[in-house]
Design a protein around this motif. Structure first.
Motif, PDB file in Angstrom:
ATOM      1  N   UNK A 153       0.938  -1.205  -0.102  1.00 19.35           N
ATOM      2  CA  UNK A 153       0.025   0.046  -0.018  1.00 19.35           C
ATOM      3  C   UNK A 153       0.867   1.107  -0.111  1.00 19.35           C
ATOM      4  N   UNK A 154       1.894   1.042   0.647  1.00 15.70           N
ATOM      5  CA  UNK A 154       2.949   2.429   0.775  1.00 15.70           C
ATOM      6  C   UNK A 154       3.537   2.631  -0.782  1.00 15.70           C
ATOM      7  N   UNK A 155       3.777   1.480  -1.513  1.00 17.19           N
ATOM      8  CA  UNK A 155       4.562   1.859  -2.692  1.00 17.19           C
ATOM      9  C   UNK A 155       3.178   2.152  -3.799  1.00 17.19           C
ATOM     10  N   UNK A 156       2.211   1.510  -3.581  1.00 17.48           N
ATOM     11  CA  UNK A 156       1.130   1.769  -4.607  1.00 17.48           C
ATOM     12  C   UNK A 156       0.444   3.261  -4.449  1.00 17.48           C
ATOM     13  N   UNK A 157       0.386   3.602  -3.254  1.00 16.56           N
ATOM     14  CA  UNK A 157      -0.325   4.868  -2.986  1.00 16.56           C
ATOM     15  C   UNK A 157       0.545   6.020  -2.503  1.00 16.56           C
ATOM     16  N   UNK A 158       1.861   5.584  -2.229  1.00 18.43           N
ATOM     17  CA  UNK A 158       2.813   6.768  -1.590  1.00 18.43           C
ATOM     18  C   UNK A 158       2.499   6.876  -0.353  1.00 18.43           C
ATOM     19  N   UNK A 159       3.169   7.856   0.386  1.00 25.48           N
ATOM     20  CA  UNK A 159       3.332   7.988   1.995  1.00 25.48           C
ATOM     21  C   UNK A 159       3.379   9.019   2.328  1.00 25.48           C
ATOM     22  N   UNK A 160       2.266   9.600   3.171  1.00 26.63           N
ATOM     23  CA  UNK A 160       2.384  10.881   3.987  1.00 26.63           C
ATOM     24  C   UNK A 160       3.009  10.437   5.390  1.00 26.63           C
ATOM     25  N   UNK A 210       0.255  -9.361  -5.950  1.00 29.29           N
ATOM     26  CA  UNK A 210       0.151  -7.927  -6.285  1.00 29.29           C
ATOM     27  C   UNK A 210      -0.801  -7.669  -6.926  1.00 29.29           C
ATOM     28  N   UNK A 211      -1.723  -8.378  -7.510  1.00 30.50           N
ATOM     29  CA  UNK A 211      -2.927  -7.992  -7.958  1.00 30.50           C
ATOM     30  C   UNK A 211      -4.306  -7.699  -6.818  1.00 30.50           C
ATOM     31  N   UNK A 212      -3.950  -8.596  -5.963  1.00 29.59           N
ATOM     32  CA  UNK A 212      -4.859  -8.450  -4.629  1.00 29.59           C
ATOM     33  C   UNK A 212      -4.645  -6.924  -4.083  1.00 29.59           C
ATOM     34  N   UNK A 213      -3.094  -6.686  -4.177  1.00 27.74           N
ATOM     35  CA  UNK A 213      -2.829  -5.217  -3.292  1.00 27.74           C
ATOM     36  C   UNK A 213      -3.379  -4.229  -4.253  1.00 27.74           C
ATOM     37  N   UNK A 214      -3.473  -4.431  -5.481  1.00 25.67           N
ATOM     38  CA  UNK A 214      -4.000  -3.179  -6.413  1.00 25.67           C
ATOM     39  C   UNK A 214      -5.465  -3.082  -6.206  1.00 25.67           C
ATOM     40  N   UNK A 215      -6.275  -4.093  -6.148  1.00 28.65           N
ATOM     41  CA  UNK A 215      -7.599  -4.213  -5.778  1.00 28.65           C
ATOM     42  C   UNK A 215      -7.845  -3.635  -4.169  1.00 28.65           C
ATOM     43  N   UNK A 229       0.271   6.785   8.267  1.00 27.23           N
ATOM     44  CA  UNK A 229       0.800   5.380   9.368  1.00 27.23           C
ATOM     45  C   UNK A 229      -0.502   5.012  10.000  1.00 27.23           C
ATOM     46  N   UNK A 230      -1.211   6.135  10.228  1.00 27.47           N
ATOM     47  CA  UNK A 230      -2.584   5.721  10.780  1.00 27.47           C
ATOM     48  C   UNK A 230      -3.528   4.765  10.019  1.00 27.47           C
ATOM     49  N   UNK A 231      -3.581   4.875   8.778  1.00 31.08           N
ATOM     50  CA  UNK A 231      -4.274   4.047   7.806  1.00 31.08           C
ATOM     51  C   UNK A 231      -3.688   2.739   7.861  1.00 31.08           C
ATOM     52  N   UNK A 232      -2.213   2.780   7.690  1.00 26.24           N
ATOM     53  CA  UNK A 232      -1.665   1.483   7.652  1.00 26.24           C
ATOM     54  C   UNK A 232      -1.668   0.540   8.626  1.00 26.24           C
TER      55      UNK A 232
END
Ligand code: HEC
Length: 262
Positions: A153-160, A210-215, A229-232
């Motif tokens: 999720x960090x890699x796909x969406x980026x991180x704040x 990886x496909x599951x991660x995208x979904x 960090x909260x969402x993670x």
């Protein structure tokens, strides 16, 4: 200076006696007339006349079409290139000519390296150590090496930030990296980071995972924004999907498992 230099007593010869001026002039006139009227034989380097050139071209076209259509073999490629030709095997070569199979983990790490170089190098560095100020290290990062769903999720969406260490880095936010990456590419990349720079999780993230991660990413409440960090905390688990044996031998091109050699 004396004006009286042409007396017969003078020591110099009389010019009128030694050069017949009128003869010299008449022979010069003959030579120039000849030069005017006889063609210059030339050096052989003069350009071909356009008419000769055109004639040659026409003859070549006619000759070519005649030869090409004839029953002759001159332009028959069929006689040299056989339609269903299959090159014979060199003696002693096995039936299947394929690259030697490699363990799945090694193949994924190798392929992931190229993706890392293209996508992550610029910020996290070729050695994955970041710079400690603007970009965090991925070497030893608990989010890179921990539960695969969180990492993905960090890699796909980026991180704040803050990051896994609680620190916020100078750049403040990591831009999303999932765009344009197929599940297969994502699988290569995630596997690479988890098993490089001293990280040695030892697992393979499969394309199915990886496909599951995208979904999962697409179903996020805040889809489109960087994760925090909260969402993670919600993603602190392994990605669904069958785990692959990292040591299974696969063909490095087709990525299909290869039966072990007997
Ligand atoms: C444009 C710069 C940039 C790029 C490109 C980039 N990152 Fe990041 N990354 C960051 C920043 C900045 C942070 C920290 C964010 C913060 O502090 O808010 C970060 C954080 C992370 C973290 C969290 C580390 C931790 O321990 O908390 C991971 C994992 C990560 N990046 C992986 C990657 C991967 C894998 C790629 C390539 C697909 C990548 N990043 C590409 C800038 C980048």
């Amino acid at each position: 200076m004396s004006q009286n230099t042409s007396t017969s007593n003078d020591s110099r010869p009389d010019l009128d006696d030694s050069i017949n001026v009128s003869f010299a002039h008449s022979s010069a006139a003959v030579t120039s007339a000849a030069a005017r009227e006889n063609r210059n034989p030339g050096t052989g380097g003069e350009p071909l006349s356009i008419a000769t050139f055109a004639l040659c071209a026409v003859m070549l076209i006619i000759a070519g079409s005649v030869l090409g259509n004839s029953e002759g073999t001159l332009f028959r490629y069929g006689t040299t290139i056989k339609p269903d030709y299959v090159r014979g095997k060199p003696p002693g070569m096995a039936d299947e000519v394929a690259l030697p199979p490699k363990p799945m983990l090694a193949v994924y790490v190798k392929k992931g390296q190229a993706l890392y170089s293209a996508k992550c190098n610029g910020c996290h560095g070729a050695d994955g150590k970041g710079d400690g100020v603007n970009y965090p290290s991925l070497a030893g990062s608990s989010w890179a090496t921990g539960p695969s769903e969180r990492f993905a999720q960090v890699v796909i969406n980026g991180l704040q930030g803050p990051t896994s260490t609680g620190k916020v880095f100078g750049a403040g936010v990591m831009p999303a990296q999932g765009g344009g990456m197929s599940p297969q590419d994502l699988a290569f990349l995630l596997t690479f980071v988890r098993n490089s720079f001293g990280n040695s999780v030892g697992d393979v993230i499969t394309p199915e995972m990886a496909k599951a991660a995208v979904d999962i990413s697409a179903k996020r409440a805040k889809a489109g924004s960087a994760v925090t960090a909260e969402e993670l905390k919600e993603h602190e688990k392994e990605l669904p999907g069958d785990k692959a044996d990292p040591n299974i031998m696969i063909d490095p091109i087709s990525l299909k498992p290869v039966a072990a050699k007997k």
